[in-house]
Design an enzyme around this catalytic site. Structure first.
Site, mmCIF file in Angstrom:
data_model
loop_
_atom_site.group_PDB
_atom_site.id
_atom_site.type_symbol
_atom_site.label_atom_id
_atom_site.label_comp_id
_atom_site.label_asym_id
_atom_site.label_seq_id
_atom_site.Cartn_x
_atom_site.Cartn_y
_atom_site.Cartn_z
ATOM 1 N N MET A 175 -4.425 -5.528 11.004
ATOM 2 C CA MET A 175 -5.332 -4.585 11.636
ATOM 3 C C MET A 175 -6.098 -3.757 10.605
ATOM 4 S SD MET A 175 -4.685 -1.611 14.382
ATOM 5 C CE MET A 175 -4.822 -0.306 13.194
ATOM 6 N N ARG A 214 -3.340 -0.931 -6.673
ATOM 7 C CA ARG A 214 -2.398 -2.055 -6.752
ATOM 8 C C ARG A 214 -2.730 -2.845 -8.005
ATOM 9 N NH1 ARG A 214 -5.366 -4.946 -1.738
ATOM 10 N NH2 ARG A 214 -7.381 -4.873 -2.722
ATOM 11 N N HIS A 247 -3.586 -32.381 6.346
ATOM 12 C CA HIS A 247 -3.439 -33.756 5.855
ATOM 13 C C HIS A 247 -4.259 -33.965 4.594
ATOM 14 C CE1 HIS A 247 -4.439 -38.098 5.770
ATOM 15 N NE2 HIS A 247 -3.191 -38.236 6.157
ATOM 16 N N ARG A 287 -3.116 3.103 8.631
ATOM 17 C CA ARG A 287 -3.452 1.942 7.800
ATOM 18 C C ARG A 287 -2.304 0.951 7.788
ATOM 19 N NH1 ARG A 287 -4.563 4.982 2.179
ATOM 20 N NH2 ARG A 287 -5.801 3.107 1.732
ATOM 21 N N LYS A 335 0.836 -1.207 0.000
ATOM 22 C CA LYS A 335 0.000 0.000 0.000
ATOM 23 C C LYS A 335 0.868 1.254 0.000
ATOM 24 C CE LYS A 335 -3.758 -0.548 2.489
ATOM 25 N NZ LYS A 335 -4.380 -0.722 3.823
ATOM 26 N N CYS A 386 12.285 -37.335 -15.724
ATOM 27 C CA CYS A 386 11.031 -37.993 -16.040
ATOM 28 C C CYS A 386 10.153 -38.210 -14.815
ATOM 29 C CB CYS A 386 11.270 -39.307 -16.771
ATOM 30 S SG CYS A 386 12.177 -40.504 -15.799
ATOM 31 N N TYR A 435 15.583 -31.677 -21.572
ATOM 32 C CA TYR A 435 14.138 -31.810 -21.638
ATOM 33 C C TYR A 435 13.535 -32.195 -20.291
ATOM 34 C CZ TYR A 435 14.734 -36.904 -21.734
ATOM 35 O OH TYR A 435 15.048 -38.187 -21.407
ATOM 36 N N SER A 440 18.354 -39.867 -17.509
ATOM 37 C CA SER A 440 17.052 -39.311 -17.204
ATOM 38 C C SER A 440 16.899 -39.341 -15.693
ATOM 39 C CB SER A 440 15.963 -40.146 -17.885
ATOM 40 O OG SER A 440 14.716 -39.600 -17.579
ATOM 41 N N GLY A 453 -6.444 -10.541 8.427
ATOM 42 C CA GLY A 453 -5.976 -10.699 9.800
ATOM 43 C C GLY A 453 -5.139 -9.522 10.255
HETATM 44 P P1 ADP Z 1 -7.752 -2.044 3.324
HETATM 45 O O1 ADP Z 1 -6.355 -2.534 3.208
HETATM 46 O O2 ADP Z 1 -8.623 -2.902 4.127
HETATM 47 O O3 ADP Z 1 -8.319 -1.657 2.002
HETATM 48 P P2 ADP Z 1 -7.372 0.781 3.760
HETATM 49 O O4 ADP Z 1 -6.231 1.287 4.546
HETATM 50 O O5 ADP Z 1 -7.233 0.901 2.305
HETATM 51 O O6 ADP Z 1 -7.654 -0.702 4.220
HETATM 52 O O7 ADP Z 1 -8.598 1.606 4.313
HETATM 53 C C1 ADP Z 1 -9.889 1.185 4.543
HETATM 54 C C2 ADP Z 1 -10.867 2.180 3.951
HETATM 55 O O8 ADP Z 1 -10.639 3.485 4.421
HETATM 56 C C3 ADP Z 1 -10.745 2.246 2.453
HETATM 57 O O9 ADP Z 1 -12.014 2.400 1.902
HETATM 58 C C4 ADP Z 1 -9.921 3.477 2.248
HETATM 59 O O10 ADP Z 1 -10.171 4.037 0.998
HETATM 60 C C5 ADP Z 1 -10.390 4.370 3.379
HETATM 61 N N1 ADP Z 1 -9.355 5.323 3.774
HETATM 62 C C6 ADP Z 1 -8.122 5.031 4.205
HETATM 63 N N2 ADP Z 1 -7.414 6.158 4.455
HETATM 64 C C7 ADP Z 1 -8.240 7.186 4.190
HETATM 65 C C8 ADP Z 1 -8.093 8.610 4.257
HETATM 66 N N3 ADP Z 1 -6.953 9.180 4.626
HETATM 67 N N4 ADP Z 1 -9.145 9.360 3.905
HETATM 68 C C9 ADP Z 1 -10.304 8.787 3.533
HETATM 69 N N5 ADP Z 1 -10.507 7.459 3.447
HETATM 70 C C10 ADP Z 1 -9.491 6.653 3.779
HETATM 71 MG MG MG Z 2 -7.796 -0.455 0.820
#
Ligand code: ADP
Ligand code: MG
Ligand code: MG
Length: 915
Positions: free
Chosen positions: A119, A352, A468, A108, A39, A867, A887, A799, A117
């Site tokens: 935060m 991304r 398993h 974020r 990100k 093989c 090969y 082989s 998982g």
């Molecule tokens: P995730 O990885 O779960 O997508 P994000 O960090 O992208 O988490 O954020 C979750 C939500 O909050 C997303 O919809 C993102 O666009 C929004 N968001 C994150 N930072 C901001 C910000 N600075 N202003 C407004 N919206 C935000």
């Molecule tokens: Mg996001």
């Protein structure tokens, strides 16, 4: 992984002076994912592209690593964060949490790979009882300010302070009910104010502390919580399943807030630059007016298709389209995007390279070539053999009206339909009487092995990709869905309850899709894969009705064939498989096993051979086997005319051709008690006892058999030579290669070779043809690999039998270990993937590399191949390319995968990182 900047990196565990822990968005770029997380790296890239990204900074994964190792944030971090926060405040012209006009930020998480998982993001950090007033004034919107504040307390309470999120949801519901509001936007400032009070009470009660009013404290706590979430249970489990290293750490992004909840001229949305399911270019996404953050995907209100934005806010829409084009041209790939519109002003919050389906991956790669954005070599990096394999499985007809009742982890691909059974015994019993069954368990263990073999597919409600069930099913090539947690499996009562309460009883038909993880009630019709139809020659690329996918696969395969150095052969024992292999692009047969030629009606002849008392008896049975073998080879040479065919002389231990010991004992005992004649049975039983081995894998088999059973190998060689001569006489072009299995020392090979040469010379003289049969050996024992230089003196080709080589190098037998302890090994990280699936490069692989080198030192034109099943495994193919084999050989269905991966290996451009 290439990094064009060279950041100073901290040694983990210490805070090294001069190391930079915080990067402004203007300082990073997309190639710094290791350091800034996905990100952060992409936020920086967009910033530097001049796109409208709210300013902010990224705390590196290195800072996280120091924290995780030492339990404390690096000393320098606090100061660096302060300096970057200062700069941000300068830029924005306001201070974090400032009472009359607060700067607000989001915190974020963002690791190198996106990971469930981790935060959740906390928005609106900086709001307090005081600054909420300031925000209201500045925005001229009291409702908005209190809505933002209640969201902060809710998100902060849940993710940072660990308060049960439902408590907030319940309070929100109550407020809505009190107001008779259908959706949250109908709550007014006064309602939200009350809600804030209620939320603060919840925090106090549950977390034992007040919601922090100091904005910097809010921010610091949130940052620490992100670091901590790296080691949360869910994150750890996910990393184990996806084989992501545990020591990468996560970055943290601090980003100034923009507001989509400022009224109807604001909103938030997500978009793809093309359809991730089909690859088509167009406007794909969702938009939600007057909303913040996750609202758009959380389903709290109905979103509108992105195309509607054109009507709602034409200026922002046009700008967004422009930005999407910029991003595609820049990343040269499908991107996914998060954006927010604040009072008519568009902001980019994330991008991304987007995930896509296997089919879309192929289509997008060729589309990008056509657009001139990427070349053929790069197109090959945009698809994988695993995706191609996925496209080759038969699939469920999605138009069929059958209810999906659950979804688990796609552990082993395929589409399986059968009656539900809940224990191994029933699975075996029912399948013996001709029923197709799906074995359903909570999780499987070695006791379930027979049932797994008997079943069409396996479904478990627990366990991940290394459980398993998953490991064993993949080893057997059997469809498996595991970890379908929403299904309640009750093996005692032989039933399963699906979400919604419906019950599946033993005997009810279910369908499972090991490629998607989906579970259906009832029988879903299975349709053949169009890609296989194409490889089979039943569907043509370029034909009017050819679908786009087939067209794309056809072109990508042509790229791969042009680039690859490795040739691809097939493991095939009969004309039918050989012909299919040829259609799939095989350039010969790398392994023709001859053991099946000893089964069926020929078994009796083989029994006689094994039991022969005299030379005359033995010769008699050999003479009868000869024409049968010869006919097999003639057919094979015809199917593979003009291409090499490597025939392996008999490999498995002899007792495999004799009847089962218990069954035979019973027969003998019965005959005895009835005083019936049973001399033959008795002799057979004695032979079975004599040939019984404690450890047949390491016993009398391969070249050892050829050396102790006179005439066996020479009969096979004669059959091959005579078949070749016959094909030549018919103006064919047979290219037989004779392969000796399980050689450990050059002497074994020399003896067999001398005998073989004599036989070939005899056949040549008798038929008046020159046959030029190559003779070579398997390298499948460590000793053979270690003495490859000597062995090459008597071998025209090697082989590598990597299956046996893996067994003998590790000292374990596949059938025994996969079922018994591989799960434990995988789960404890002793290996990331079964060495039978992907070649163990460090151990087995280094022997292969050394043997190849030593062999070529002796005989520069030594032909080298592999093989084992590894020949069709993507990662292994890359390895074989690197160590210079000529090969790979694999089962017919894996041939396209091997061709593709060989092409990808040859054109791997440094730095390309598409997974
Ligand atoms: P995730 O990885 O779960 O997508 P994000 O960090 O992208 O988490 O954020 C979750 C939500 O909050 C997303 O919809 C993102 O666009 C929004 N968001 C994150 N930072 C901001 C910000 N600075 N202003 C407004 N919206 C935000
Ligand atoms: Mg996001
Ligand atoms: Mg072998």
């Amino acid at each position: 992984m290439s990094e064009n900047k060279d950041p100073q990196v901290a040694e983990s565990g210490s805070s090294v002076e001069g190391v930079k822990f915080v990067y402004d968005f203007t300082e990073g770029n997309k190639d710094l994912k290791d350091l800034l997380g996905g990100k952060g790296a992409n936020l920086a890239e967009m910033t530097n592209l001049g796109l409208p990204v709210p300013p902010g900074f990224t705390i590196t994964t290195e800072a996280c690593k120091v924290y995780l190792d030492s339990g404390e944030e690096p000393v320098a971090l606090r100061d660096e964060v302060s300096a970057h926060l200062d700069a941000l405040e300068q830029k924005m012209g306001k201070k974090l949490g400032q009472a009359d006009d607060p700067l607000l930020v989001s915190v974020r998480s963002g690791a190198k790979f996106s990971m469930p998982g981790m935060m959740d993001t906390v928005l609106n950090i900086g709001l307090s009882d005081k600054s909420v007033q300031g925000l209201a004034k500045q925005a001229g919107d009291e409702r908005f300010a209190w809505d933002s504040y209640r969201r902060l307390i809710q998100m902060f309470g849940k993710t940072v302070l660990g308060v049960d999120g439902d408590l907030f949801e319940e309070a929100l519901e109550k407020a809505k009910e009190a107001k008779k509001a259908a959706v949250d936007t109908e709550l007014e400032a006064a309602d939200l104010k009350k809600l804030v009070t209620a939320f603060k009470k919840i925090v106090k009660k549950e977390a034992g502390r007040d919601f922090p009013q100091d904005p910097r404290e809010q921010m610091d706590l949130a940052i620490k919580a992100v670091f901590d979430s790296w080691n949360g249970d869910r994150a750890k489990l996910y990393r184990r399943q996806e084989r992501i290293p545990h020591d990468l750490g996560t970055a943290v992004n601090v980003c100034s807030m923009v507001f989509g909840n400022l009224g109807p001229d604001s909103g938030t949305g997500v978009a793809f630059t093309r359809d991730p399911a089909s690859g088509h270019q167009g406007v794909y996404g969702d938009y939600l007016q007057n909303a913040q953050g996750e609202d758009v995907v959380a389903g709290i209100r109905n979103t509108v298709p992105l195309a509607e934005l054109e009507r709602i806010d034409k200026k922002s829409y046009d700008q967004l389209m422009q930005i999407m084009e910029t991003l595609e041209n820049h990343y040269k790939d499908l991107c996914d995007i998060e954006f927010t519109i604040e009072r008519g002003q568009l902001w980019m919050l994330q991008t991304r390279v987007g995930k896509r389906t296997a089919g879309a991956a192929f289509r997008i790669a060729t589309q990008l070539v056509d657009q001139g954005l990427i070349d053929e070599a790069e197109a090959l990096q945009r698809v994988t053999g695993a995706q191609l394999a996925q496209l080759m499985f038969p699939r469920f007809d999605e138009s069929a009206k059958v209810a999906q009742v659950g979804r688990g982890i796609a552990a082993s691909p395929g589409a399986a339909v059968g009656k539900a059974v809940f224990d191994s015994y029933t699975a075996v019993k029912w399948s013996r009487s001709g029923e197709k069954v799906i074995l359903i368990r909570r999780e499987t263990n070695p006791d379930d092995l027979d049932g797994m073999i008997a079943a069409e597919g396996i479904l478990t409600s627990r366990g991940g990709k290394t459980s398993h069930a998953a490991v064993v099913a993949r080893g057997m090539g059997k469809t498996c869905v595991c970890g379908a947690e929403e299904l309640e499996v009750d093996t005692k009562r032989r039933r399963m309850t699906v979400p919604g309460g419906q019950v599946v009883e033993e005997g009810d038909v279910i369908s499972i899709d090991g490629s998607s993880g989906k579970v259906y009630l009832g029988e879903v019709p299975v349709v053949p894969s169009p890609v296989v139809e194409y490889f089979e020659g039943r569907m043509h690329a370029g034909a009017d009705d050819a679908d786009e996918l087939v067209e794309a696969v056809h072109r990508i395969m042509a790229f791969a064939d042009r680039k690859r150095r490795l040739r691809v052969r097939a493991n095939a024992d009969n004309a039918e498989d050989a012909l299919r292999a040829r259609r799939f692009g095989a350039q010969g047969i790398g392994l023709c096993r001859t053991e099946h030629m000893f089964l069926g009606d020929r078994r009796e002849l083989v029994e006689r051979l094994i039991l022969a008392d005299t030379e005359a008896e033995r010769e008699e049975s050999l003479k009868e086997l000869l024409p049968l073998q010869k006919r097999d080879f003639v057919e094979l040479f015809e199917a593979m005319d003009g291409l090499p065919v490597t025939i392996r002389l008999l490999d498995p231990p002899l007792h495999e051709f004799l009847p089962d010991i218990t069954e035979l004992s019973v027969r003998v005992a019965l005959a005895e008690s009835r005083q019936e004649p049973h001399e033959n049975e008795l002799r057979l039983l004695q032979a079975v006892h004599r040939l019984h081995e404690q450890n047949p894998m390491l016993g009398l088999r391969g070249v050892r058999l050829g050396l102790v059973i006179p005439g066996l190998f020479t009969m096979q060689v004669r059959a091959i030579a005579e078949a070749a001569a016959e094909r030549k006489a018919a103006k064919g072009d047979p290219r037989a290669e004779i392969m000796i299995p399980l050689v450990g020392t050059v002497q074994e090979l020399e003896i067999v070779r001398e005998e073989a040469d004599t036989v070939v010379a005899e056949v040549e003289a008798a038929t008046g043809t020159s046959l030029k049969l190559a003779i070579g050996t398997m390298i499948e024992l460590p000793r053979a690999a270690l003495t490859a230089g000597q062995i090459a003196e008597a071998a025209e080709f090697f082989s590598f039998g990597t299956n046996d080589l893996t067994q003998t190098v590790w000292g374990f037998s596949r059938d025994d270990v996969e079922a018994s302890f591989f799960t434990a090994y995988l789960e404890r990280g002793i290996f990331g993937v079964s060495p039978f699936e992907t070649i163990d490069k460090d151990g087995v692989g280094s022997l292969v590399a050394a043997a190849a080198k030593a062999g070529r030192a002796t005989r520069p034109d030594l032909k080298l191949g592999v093989c084992g099943e590894h020949g069709g495994d993507p990662e292994s193919v890359h390895f074989f390319h690197e160590v210079g084999l000529d090969y790979v050989s694999c089962s017919p269905f894996r041939i396209p995968v091997a061709r593709l991966e060989a092409g990808r290996a040859a054109s791997q451009s440094a730095g390309s990182d598409h997974r």
